[in-house]
Design an enzyme around this catalytic site. Structure first.
Site, PDB file in Angstrom:
ATOM      1  N   GLU A 146       0.734  -1.365   0.129  1.00 52.43           N
ATOM      2  CA  GLU A 146       0.022   0.122   0.036  1.00 52.43           C
ATOM      3  C   GLU A 146       0.718   1.433  -0.081  1.00 52.43           C
ATOM      4  O   GLU A 146       0.384   2.141   0.671  1.00 52.43           O
ATOM      5  CB  GLU A 146      -1.057   0.136   1.228  1.00 52.43           C
TER       6      GLU A 146
HETATM    7  C1  TNX Z   1      -4.452  -4.054   4.453  1.00 52.83           C
HETATM    8  S1  TNX Z   1      -2.908  -6.282   3.950  1.00 52.83           S
HETATM    9  C2  TNX Z   1      -3.337  -3.957   5.106  1.00 52.83           C
HETATM   10  C3  TNX Z   1      -3.070  -3.369   6.410  1.00 52.83           C
HETATM   11  C4  TNX Z   1      -4.602  -3.105   6.981  1.00 52.83           C
HETATM   12  C5  TNX Z   1      -5.578  -4.458   6.635  1.00 52.83           C
HETATM   13  C6  TNX Z   1      -6.763  -4.280   7.434  1.00 52.83           C
HETATM   14  C7  TNX Z   1      -1.806  -5.368   4.008  1.00 52.83           C
HETATM   15  C8  TNX Z   1      -0.573  -5.786   3.607  1.00 52.83           C
HETATM   16  N1  TNX Z   1      -2.081  -3.996   4.466  1.00 52.83           N
HETATM   17  O1  TNX Z   1      -2.368  -2.073   6.446  1.00 52.83           O
HETATM   18  O2  TNX Z   1      -4.305  -2.969   8.451  1.00 52.83           O
HETATM   19  O3  TNX Z   1      -5.614  -4.206   5.388  1.00 52.83           O
HETATM   20  O4  TNX Z   1      -7.383  -5.581   7.153  1.00 52.83           O
END
Ligand code: TNX
Length: 559
Positions: free
Chosen positions: A351
């Site tokens: 992300e």
């Molecule tokens: C996605 S999955 C994220 C996290 C969040 C989560 C909440 C991933 C690698 N990153 O930053 O906490 O969703 O479900």
């Protein structure tokens, strides 16, 4: 009144009690009360050799060989320090409930009624983590090629004793073990769970308790998500403000916190005693707001952002064009690597919406080289896939689209291996059902069956089973604020993921799994562990008065 869905366990050996599908009337309540009274009188169901979770590779019952653990039993282990440590750990598990002394020795001292023997042997068929457990009228023998195998044999032994073995104080019980032989070894070498200690901070004691849950189900990796926008949780001597400044916040204004190096080492050592490797994650280049607050020179505009206590993602990043960023990363990863005896260093990579294309891959490739230079193996979320390969690197798949991602498939073709954590099956922060009081639903609702019904070996398209290192269940903690809430989200889904990681595919069978899993409810209750009384599991005990209403957070954290 706690609801049937959320009570921290319930006791009593009983038959399955279906939950009412509507608000019960007086007659239904009376029937239920009568039934629970009867339940309390019902004799306990004997444990069968095949009741183990995760399902063993091979089970050969021999009912004429049941063995009663005698009060003067001795635990005899091979004269090897690691084997003796396993024996001591097993004695520590069995002493509180039995009240027996269970002395540990390396010199065989046959007692009249037999004892427990842990023996290291050279038997290639068992592999590095496998074991054989044989219960005969002469006692129990666990054999393995490593102390790890002996440890897993001990966990199986624990599950073969009545649920009251989980009692912290002595109980009067016939400690019978079902006769026969279990021959067992894991399907995948990597079986893990992740705890996000950044969104909410959890104490060392809380983390040790999570380690205990992993150990019960033969998981061998604890991934700690140590840094995120809302807080930095691990002390770094060369960058003290990471914790003095960056650790003071958490989601929603909750108190922050961080681990000293000694704290972290305590977690690592406690996990190692349970044959669990800690995988530290320093999430880069995004999810770094807490680091930017502490060290504004890492920020793209060189201005400290305000501390962040919300739950959005993808807005923060360390400046990929500034050399000071790479000095910072080398210092931080160097210190974290020095604290971590395991081979893995997780660099996140998810992300980072504002670091795109070649800037992102160039950044990742530099960080991957730093990790390799520290003698560690890179693990990262599957967003790392487009970056160049580095020896041994492992991508953690968290997609929710059924495993269709050509970039990840291509990275595997270039040599990457996968840890599989599909968001829509393995994410333990997803709600069980619409009325689950905590958790998210962006990846869907995950009831126990959804956590169980998928196959890590075939989940990601175009990736051969040989490239799948294993499976991991992540618990993100934006909405999780206490140990009880951690346990509520973990149990009973963690054992489902553990079974996918350990058991041969041939044993995969939902109806059989839910029956075996049901027997763990009384164990958790006896141990004082919170769990979700998932309606699809035939738990062997009933709430005193079944009620059906929307659960609340208080149901998870009863006062
Ligand atoms: C996605 S999955 C994220 C996290 C969040 C989560 C909440 C991933 C690698 N990153 O930053 O906490 O969703 O479900």
């Amino acid at each position: 009144m706690p609801s049937p869905g959320l009570t921290p366990g319930a006791t009593g050996p009983t038959g399955p009690v279906p939950l009412p599908s509507h608000e019960p009337d007086a007659a239904a309540l009376a029937r239920a009360a009568e039934r629970s009274a009867g339940d309390l009188l019902a004799p306990p169901t004997p444990i069968r050799l095949s009741d183990v979770v995760p399902a063993p590779r091979q089970v050969e019952p021999a009912s004429t060989d049941d063995w009663l653990l005698p009060p003067d039993a001795v635990i005899v282990a091979s004269a090897d320090p690691a084997a003796l440590t396993v024996a001591t750990h097993l004695a520590d598990l069995l002493r509180p409930a039995t009240g027996y002394p269970l002395p540990v020795t390396d010199s065989p001292r046959p007692t009249q009624d037999g004892g427990i023997t842990l023996t290291l042997v050279g038997d290639d068929s068992l592999g590095a983590e496998g074991y054989r457990l044989a219960v005969t009228r002469a006692g129990v023998t666990i054999t393995a090629t490593t102390a790890t195998g002996l440890f897993y044999g001990g966990q199986t032994l624990r599950q073969l004793l009545p649920p009251s073995i989980e009692s912290p104080t002595p109980v009067s019980e016939r400690w019978t073990l079902p006769g026969g032989t279990i021959t067992d070894a894991p399907r995948f070498p990597y079986r893990g769970a992740m705890l996000d200690v950044a969104r909410h901070f959890f104490t060392v004691e809380d983390v040790l308790r999570v380690v205990d849950h992993l150990a019960r189900y033969k998981l061998n990796h604890l991934h700690l998500h140590l840094t995120d926008d809302q807080g930095w949780r691990i002390a770094v001597d060369s960058r003290p403000k990471l914790t003095t400044v960056g650790a003071t916040t958490a989601v929603g204004g909750a108190p922050g916190g961080s681990y000293t190096k000694a704290d972290y080492q305590r977690i690592v050592a406690y996990a190692a005693d349970r044959h669990i490797t800690v995988v530290p994650e320093i999430d880069l280049p995004g999810h770094t707001n807490a680091a930017l607050v502490a060290y504004p020179e890492l920020a793209p505009d060189k201005v400290a952002p305000p501390p962040y206590t919300g739950t959005e993602v993808g807005f923060s990043y360390v400046d990929p064009t500034d050399e000071r960023t790479y000095d910072f990363i080398a210092d931080v990863l160097g210190e974290v690597a020095a604290l971590s005896p395991g081979r893995w260093l997780h660099i996140g990579g998810d992300e980072a919406f504002k670091v795109k294309g070649e800037v992102y891959t160039g950044f990742v490739e530099r960080v991957q080289r730093i990790v390799a230079g520290l003698g560690k193996t890179v693990v990262g979320w599957h967003q790392l896939a487009p970056a160049g390969h580095v020896d041994g690197r492992v991508l953690q798949w968290w997609g929710t689209n059924g495993g269709d991602d050509p970039t990840t498939t291509e990275a595997v073709r270039r040599g990457a291996r996968l840890i599989v954590s599909p968001g829509n099956h393995a994410y333990l922060d997803m709600k069980y059902a619409p009325d689950t009081p905590i958790g998210h639903d962006w990846a869907g609702l995950i009831d126990v069956r959804r956590a169980y019904d998928w196959d890590p070996a075939t989940h990601v398209a175009g990736v051969p089973a040989t490239a799948v290192l294993g499976v991991e269940a992540p618990l993100w903690t934006e909405s999780v604020t206490s140990l009880a809430e951690i346990e509520f989200m973990l149990l009973p889904r963690l054992p489902a993921i553990a079974e996918l990681g350990w058991s041969p595919r041939a044993t995969h069978d939902w109806d059989d799994f839910r029956e075996r899993l049901a027997g763990h409810g009384p164990r958790w209750t006896t141990a004082g562990v919170t769990f979700h009384r998932a309606p699809e599991i035939p738990w062997p005990s009933a709430p005193t008065v079944p009620t059906q209403r929307t659960p609340t957070r208080e149901d998870v954290n009863p006062t």
